[in-house]
Structures are given as structure tokens and as C-alpha cells.
Design an enzyme around this catalytic site. Structure first.
Site, PDB file in Angstrom:
ATOM      1  N   SER A 183       0.832  -1.204   0.000  1.00 38.78           N
ATOM      2  CA  SER A 183       0.000   0.000   0.000  1.00 38.78           C
ATOM      3  C   SER A 183       0.871   1.260   0.000  1.00 38.78           C
ATOM      4  O   SER A 183       1.701   1.423  -0.890  1.00 38.78           O
ATOM      5  CB  SER A 183      -0.971  -0.033   1.188  1.00 38.78           C
ATOM      6  OG  SER A 183      -1.959   0.961   1.046  1.00 38.78           O
ATOM      7  N   ASP A 412      -7.859  -5.840  -6.205  1.00 37.64           N
ATOM      8  CA  ASP A 412      -7.740  -4.655  -5.362  1.00 37.64           C
ATOM      9  C   ASP A 412      -8.148  -3.435  -6.167  1.00 37.64           C
ATOM     10  O   ASP A 412      -7.602  -3.196  -7.249  1.00 37.64           O
ATOM     11  CB  ASP A 412      -6.292  -4.515  -4.878  1.00 37.64           C
ATOM     12  CG  ASP A 412      -6.030  -3.199  -4.170  1.00 37.64           C
ATOM     13  OD1 ASP A 412      -6.968  -2.656  -3.548  1.00 37.64           O
ATOM     14  OD2 ASP A 412      -4.877  -2.728  -4.220  1.00 37.64           O
ATOM     15  N   HIS A 465      -6.014  -6.236  -1.783  1.00 36.35           N
ATOM     16  CA  HIS A 465      -4.977  -5.274  -1.423  1.00 36.35           C
ATOM     17  C   HIS A 465      -3.909  -5.905  -0.528  1.00 36.35           C
ATOM     18  O   HIS A 465      -2.724  -5.641  -0.691  1.00 36.35           O
ATOM     19  CB  HIS A 465      -5.642  -4.104  -0.711  1.00 36.35           C
ATOM     20  CG  HIS A 465      -4.775  -2.894  -0.555  1.00 36.35           C
ATOM     21  ND1 HIS A 465      -4.287  -2.180  -1.627  1.00 36.35           N
ATOM     22  CD2 HIS A 465      -4.316  -2.250   0.555  1.00 36.35           C
ATOM     23  CE1 HIS A 465      -3.575  -1.154  -1.193  1.00 36.35           C
ATOM     24  NE2 HIS A 465      -3.570  -1.180   0.129  1.00 36.35           N
TER      25      HIS A 465
END
Length: 488
Positions: A183, A412, A465
């Protein structure tokens, strides 16, 4: 003779076990963990490294170190960083690739039960989980001014931490060292890697045996990431052909920073179509807390650490705001109120475990009265972005010979694989392995394309994610093969 040989082997094994972390600081060894019964599969150490935050006093950075279950004296040391910015690396420890699987509590008064995770990344590597920057997770300072930071300061502080940590654990200094994260760690990892590489060139001691880095579903570049969502949504069947064609016509390929009213109006149709989906994995249900349902809060929380006003300083990533929340807020974190949580994510297990004082004592963390309550993402970090694009960092690092694995869960929507695939291709490196599938347990687990300069882009089929959370077996497969230099 056989008995003597066996005795020697046992004695040798014991020596290895004892000397694996022989120089560890006093009091860092973890001897028991509330919620876990049995013997730990390897040595665990945890505690604080205090670095000087001149002129604002010390920053106390918390780490949790898991020695490899395979060969700790030879296996790589891998630093893990969660993103946010402001999210604790215990997210990775509890929910992704840590040594345990955490079971739901039986009651509010009980602790989660811990069982060994068969797909822990500590199966093949020494794992170093760090709560960074200061103010995240269990890391804290006596001076709140130390909670103001940015991309460059975070990289500098983490580099200082690493130099101090290797002084405390010199027996791991010769091990290959890798930096990893997901991320917003797409910013943390290459900026830190560049700082480490420069330190090595400048002769800073101790000399870290840095070999490369991994980034999962990471932020990389405003243009490529910002333009990824609309094609992703269309390719996944989340928006109609009419909406997609209207966006193409009015936005002219610029979806991340719309410059016309008609473009913004059509993008709003995209966000409306995506409303209600779990942004971290479009295949997974969106978990709803009872309090949020009662107050009609869904994906866009009324209380958020990343408001539009604060987020505009983070490299101007307005597309990130749009990708996560439709009211100008980025719902990445909980607030001090217990009723506000990360949208679609159930963080009860980690919150309960890490806010229990017996757990804190066992892992050598400061009590709540000193370090504050643990939250999966912190609201006290005041973060400013300094970098618009990480592409020059990736190009510089790979040109120096450092290995890089860039991987993406392909479901994601926060950092869609379409943008990551595009920016890795934009480096212009020669393709050494054309797009092909890769296997896990004799099944297609995703796709990859390998470039020269030791750069690989890889997708994980059906993952979101947080790749190891959704596909733990497949994640350990590609991770262990890549670390060992074997074909994926």
C-alpha cells in the site's frame, strides 16, 4: 558411536539455537504469548529502539522480530512495513504472514486464541515487523511534535532504526537483507531502500547486506496509479460500456486529476457504481460494524484521519481519496472512538490482543498509559508527502543491481494492478520473460512478466490489497521462490 554422534548433533543444534540471537539486548526475548499454548517455532524478540528526534526528543520505534524457522543464521532478514500512511505493521503480523493465525474471541472478556500459521513468511526468512513512522501502532514519543513527519523523514528515521537494530543484533549483519511492504509502503520501501543504498556507498556502519525489495499493491506514481481505476472497473465488469466510453471521451485519459466538469460528472458515475464494494478486495464482503450500520455509516466514515484538506499535501493524490471514499475523506484509519473503524475491515482481533496489558508486557511494549491505545491505523500522525513519483527511485535502485519484485492482488481497487503493470512497463527495460502464468499447488495462481535489471511484475489471481491475507499459500510460494532465487 551412534549415541555419541546423536549427542553431538543435539548439542550442536542447541548451540545454534542459543547463538542464533546471542547478542540480542537483555529483555528482548519473548518467552510466552497470551493466547498461545505450546512452544514457539523459533525465537521471537521485541522491544523499542530509541532514535534521536532532535530537537524534539526521542522517538521510540517498536519492532517485533521473528527468527526464521528454517535456518536463521543464513536466511534473509526481511523488514515489513504496512502503509497508510499511519498503519501498524502488526496488520501484517496478525492478518497476513505472521507466525500465528488469530481466532475470533469467544467473548469480550477473553483473548483471541493463537494457532501456528502454516504459511508464515518466517518459514523461510527472518521477519522484522516495524511500527513506523513514530506514532504508529506501538511506537510513540513523549513529544507530540515527533508525530509530524513525511516521506523523507520517515525514510531517514527508519534507516537510523536499522543501523541501531543491526548493532543490537550483529549476528544477522551478514544475512541478505530485503525491504518489503504494501500500500503506502510503495513510498516507504523505495525511499528507504535508496537511503540504505546511499548509506552503503557512503561507508556508514554497520554495513547492511542489502540485496533488494518487494512491494505489494503499492503507491508508485500519481499519473499511472491515478489513471488505473477506470480501466480496472471496466475490465472487472463493475461499470458499463456507456460509462467507460463517456469517461474516455470527456477525461481524455486523465482520470486521476479531472480538468473538466463533464469528466468529473462521469467519474462520479464510476464512484457511484463502486459504492458498497469492499475497496480492498471486490470479491470479499464489506464487513459492517453494528455501530456503523445503526448510524448509516458505510464506506465513507464520518470521522477520518485523512481528510481531503490533509491529504492534498500527500503528493496531491486526490485519486487516492476518490478510490477509497466518495465524500472527500480517505477512510484508512480508526479514530480514538471505538465505534469508528477502517471501512469493510474487521480489526477486532488485533485491537483486542494488542490493547491487553498482559500481551503488551509479554512483547515488551509500553502500556497503554504510555504509548496510547493500539489502532490498526493511527490518527495522531501528521503526515506530509514529499514524493510525486517513485519511478525514478525504482529505476535507480534496479540500475544499481538491487532485485525488485512488484506484486499485485488483481482484485484490489485501491491500487489496481492496471496502474502497477503500466508503470513497471514504462521503465523501458527489456522483457526477459513474456507474460505467462505461474503455478501454486499445480494451479494457475496469477501471471508475471520479468524484465532485465532483476525486475519482476507479478499478479496474484483473486487476491485483494493485502495479498497474504487473501491468498496465504500462494503468497508464501512466490515469496519463498523469489527469495531463494528460484523461478516462480
Amino acid at each position: 558411536m551412534k549415541l555419541l554422534s546423536l549427542a553431538c548433533c543435539i548439542a550442536f543444534s542447541l548451540v545454534l539455537c542459543v547463538t542464533a540471537v546471542r547478542a540480542a539486548p537483555a529483555g528482548s526475548l519473548i518467552t510466552n504469548l497470551p493466547g498461545f499454548e505450546g512452544r514457539l517455532p523459533s525465537q521471537h524478540h521485541a522491544g523499542y529502539v530509541s532514535i534521536n528526534g532532535k530537537p524534539t526528543g526521542k522517538k521510540n520505534l517498536f519492532y517485533y522480530f521473528v527468527a526464521s524457522q528454517r535456518n536463521p543464521s543464513k536466511d534473509p532478514v526481511v523488514l515489513w512495513l504496512n502503509g497508510g500512511p499511519g498503519c501498524s505493521s502488526f496488520d501484517g503480523f496478525v492478518y497476513e504472514h505472521g507466525p500465528f493465525n488469530f481466532q475470533a474471541r469467544q467473548s469480550k472478556e477473553s483473548l483471541p486464541k493463537l494457532q501456528l500459521n502454516p504459511y508464515s513468511w518466517s518459514k523461510v526468512s527472518n521477519m522484522l515487523y516495524l511500527d513506523s513512522p513514530c506514532g504508529v501502532g506501538l511506537s510513540y514519543s513523549d513529544n507530540p511534535k515527533n508525530y509530524a513527519t513525511g516521506d523523507f523523514q520517515t525514510a531517514a528515521d527508519t534507516h537510523t532504526f536499522l543501523l541501531e537494530w543491526f548493532e543490537l543484533y550483529p549476528e544477522f549483519l551478514s544475512n541478505p537483507f530485503y525491504i518489503s511492504g504494501e500500500s503506502y509502503a510503495g513510498v516507504y520501501v523505495p525511499t528507504l531502500a535508496s537511503t540504505v543504498a546511499k548509506g552503503i556507498k557512503d561507508g556508514q556502519e554497520p554495513v547492511i547486506n542489502f540485496k533488494g525489495y518487494l512491494v505489494g499493491n503499492g503507491v508508485a506514481d500519481d499519473f499511472y496509479d491515478g489513471n488505473a481505476l477506470v480501466p480496472f472497473a471496466f475490465g472487472m465488469g463493475l461499470i458499463s460500456s456507456n460509462i467507460f466510453e463517456d469517461c474516455q471521451k470527456t477525461c481524455k485519459g486523465n482520470y486521476g486529476n479531472p480538468t473538466s466538469k463533464s469528466c468529473s460528472e462521469n467519474l462520479n458515475k464510476v464512484y457511484e457504481a463502486l459504492s458498497g464494494l469492499n475497496p480492498y478486495d471486490i470479491l470479499e464482503p464489506c464487513y459492517q460494524y453494528t455501530s456503523a450500520v445503526k448510524e448509516n455509516k458505510s464506506e465513507s466514515m464520518s470521522s477520518s484521519f485523512m481528510t481531503q484538506k490533509r491529504f492534498t499535501r500527500i503528493s496531491g493524490r486526490r485519486w487516492f481519496v476518490r478510490a477509497l471514499g466518495r465524500d472527500g475523506r480517505v477512510p484508512l484509519t480508526s479514530q480514538a472512538e471505538a465505534t469508528v473503524h477502517v471501512p469493510c475491515i474487521n480489526d477486532d482481533v488485533a485491537t483486542a490482543w494488542l490493547n491487553d496489558e498482559s500481551v503488551r508486557k509479554a512483547i515488551h511494549a509500553a502500556p497503554t498509559s504510555v504509548a496510547g491505545p493500539w489502532m490498526i491505523c493511527s490518527d495522531r500522525v501528521d503526515y506530509s508527502g514529499d514524493v510525486d513519483s517513485l519511478i525514478p527511485y525504482h529505476k535507480n535502485l534496479t540500475s544499481q543491481g538491487y532485485r525488485a519484485l512488484i506484486y499485485s492482488g488483481d482484485h484490489d481497487r485501491v491500487i489496481p494492478f492496471t496502474g502497477t503493470q503500466a508503470w513497471t512497463r514504462s521503465l523501458g527495460y527489456k522483457i526477459v520473460e513474456q507474460w505467462r502464468s505461474w503455478l501454486s499447488n499445480k494451479q494457475v495462481a496469477g501471471y508475471l512478466q520479468a524484465y532485465d535489471k532483476n525486475l519482476t511484475f507479478l499478479t496474484i489471481k483473486g487476491a485483494g490489497h493485502m495479498v497474504p491475507q487473501y491468498k496465504p499459500m500462494e503468497a508464501l510460494d512466490f515469496y519463498s521462490r523469489w527469495l531463494d532465487g528460484k523461478p516462480i
